[in-house]
Design a protein around this motif. Structure first.
Motif: not given
Length: 493
Positions: A306-309, A401-412, A451-457
């Protein structure tokens, strides 16, 4: 000179055993053999094993030290073995490190398949799903709320979030198992779990499984592990004594009460293959080892993603605000109504897909001759299900390899996840882990913006050579409060 001669003799005996085993298998149609002996030294083993599948197919053999193993890299082969032919693949190998862990008591996670093992698992699973069913969610909600209140006091300062998650999950298990969430006990158990995972994962102990004859030589790592195990057993034995002294017929205060009642009922029936208090002892151990760090690590991976996205985090908070209201800090969505938060469910699923916390599961062993995808699998074969590899299979998942939660929002459209394993060896604590992930992330995102401290992910690459669990590199997160009073609190930091 004598030691050198002994080492040479043991090496020759091991080589002779390996050649004899290969000769016995000459008439079978075995999976292809990957050349080499040093596969375990690869820094990201699940991904390396998946890469081998591109050349050798989804099922192949390779050598881990002196041991031949079969690796399964696809959802299809894993489910064929663990679900369709589950009896054939439900065993555990007699690894030296396993014997150290359960030297005095019969273990559940590491124990071999048998009728007594089935009764042991049924007892522990019933305690989790029946014994504390009504109290599980209220307790997790309460401790998650206290967790967020404790973090609010640190708002604005960098927080080592994984340590906080570890203490939280340990508090939950202590409460459910012992009926006690006092900090003294929680810290004692927490420290022992950390020590045990570190000692068991040490190379000097893990080497015993690859080169078993090393167990005949002095090993400081084994000595340290035995010390930690003795401390572990003293903690559990104290709780067993306390519970037996106050046990009341027909009353279950926690999981230990429920299991002690179950053992007592079976003792009265005097049937074959009796469960004893040692089974309760090791069921408790499994709950702590399998139910604290695994969930804490998964929560930490979720925060890192979530810090990355931040766009996903923003959408999650909008979903929570829409369902609960932006100022409804005390409101919640019950786990039974979790469908009201589809993006949160999808995010949890995506984290479990990309970072299953035990990516290679625990090794299985065939209990009788069998087959997978047309290949012969002899009795006693060690099987490694590459759960992470199967969940990154390009033939199953788009842009795996992509972080994409939306793939689980498509039924079936999303296949069943294997993050908790499947079949007879399905993770005992899956229901509790899923509840914790849902409740804790909902509470955390309701209370804070991450939030990432000082922008450090944080790094999204797992630690190399991290043992059984898919560990992540340490990182910190800054928690910006949301809701009433958040602005003034933030200005005071």
């Amino acid at each position: 000179m004598l030691l050198l001669g002994l080492l040479l003799l043991l090496a020759l005996l091991a080589a002779a055993r390996l050649l004899w085993g290969q000769w016995k298998l000459r008439s079978l149609h075995l999976p292809p053999l990957v050349p080499g002996f040093l596969h375990l030294l690869q820094p990201n083993l699940p991904i390396y094993l998946l890469g081998l599948a591109q050349k050798f197919g989804p099922i192949y053999r390779l050598r881990f030290g002196l041991q031949d193993v079969v690796v399964l890299n696809s959802k299809r082969t894993i489910e064929e073995a663990m679900i369709k032919k589950w009896v054939d693949f439900a065993g555990r190998p007699p690894a030296p490190s396993y014997k150290l862990i359960c030297e005095h008591y019969p273990d559940l996670s590491l124990g071999d398949y048998s009728l007594l093992w089935k009764a042991h698992k049924k007892l522990a699973r019933s305690a989790l799903l029946l014994g504390i069913h009504d109290s599980m969610e209220p307790l997790v909600e309460q401790l998650a709320q206290e967790f967020c209140e404790r973090l609010r006091a640190q708002a604005g300062a960098p927080v080592a979030i994984q340590e906080e998650f570890s203490f939280l999950t340990c508090s939950i298990i202590c409460s459910l198992t012992f009926g006690d969430k006092e900090d003294t006990l929680v810290w004692t158990v927490y420290n022992n779990v950390q020590d045990l995972l570190k000692a068991w994962g040490h190379w000097s102990v893990q080497m015993l499984d690859m080169v078993p004859f090393l167990r005949f030589f002095p090993n400081p790592g084994v000595w340290r592990l035995k010390q930690v195990l003795e401390h572990r057993d003293r903690i559990v034995e104290r709780q067993l004594r306390r519970h037996k002294e106050s046990l009341e017929a027909g009353r279950c205060r926690d999981m230990m009460d429920y299991m002690l009642h179950g053992v007592g009922r079976q003792r009265e029936e005097q049937g074959p293959g009796q469960l004893v208090e040692g089974h309760v002892h090791m069921a408790v151990v499994d709950l702590f080892i399998g139910g604290t760090e695994t969930t804490a690590i998964t929560l930490s991976w979720a925060v890192a993603f979530l810090l990355h996205h931040p766009e996903i985090q923003r959408r999650l908070q909008e979903e929570l605000d829409l369902e609960l209201g932006p100022d409804a800090a005390g409101s919640r969505v019950s786990y039974k109504e979790r469908a009201r938060l589809p993006l949160l469910n999808a995010t949890i699923a995506e984290v479990l897909r990309l970072r299953p916390v035990v990516p290679l599961a625990l090794p299985h062993r065939t209990t009788r001759p069998s087959s997978i995808s047309g290949y012969d699998i002899p009795e006693g074969t060690v099987i490694i299900p590459n759960l992470q590899g199967a969940q990154l299979d390009e033939t199953v998942w788009e842009q795996p390899h992509e972080f994409s939660p939306d793939r689980f929002l498509e039924p079936g459209k999303s296949p069943r996840l294997l993050a908790f394993g499947c079949g007879a060896r399905l993770c005992l604590g899956e229901p509790l882990a899923r509840l914790e992930l849902f409740v804790v992330l909902a509470r955390l995102l309701q209370a804070f913006t991450l939030l990432p401290p000082a922008g450090t992910l944080p790094s999204l690459q797992p630690l190399s050579c991290s043992g059984v669990n898919l560990l992540m590199q340490p990182f910190q997160v800054q928690l910006q409060p949301r809701g009433p009073g958040a602005a003034s609190l933030g200005q005071g930091q």
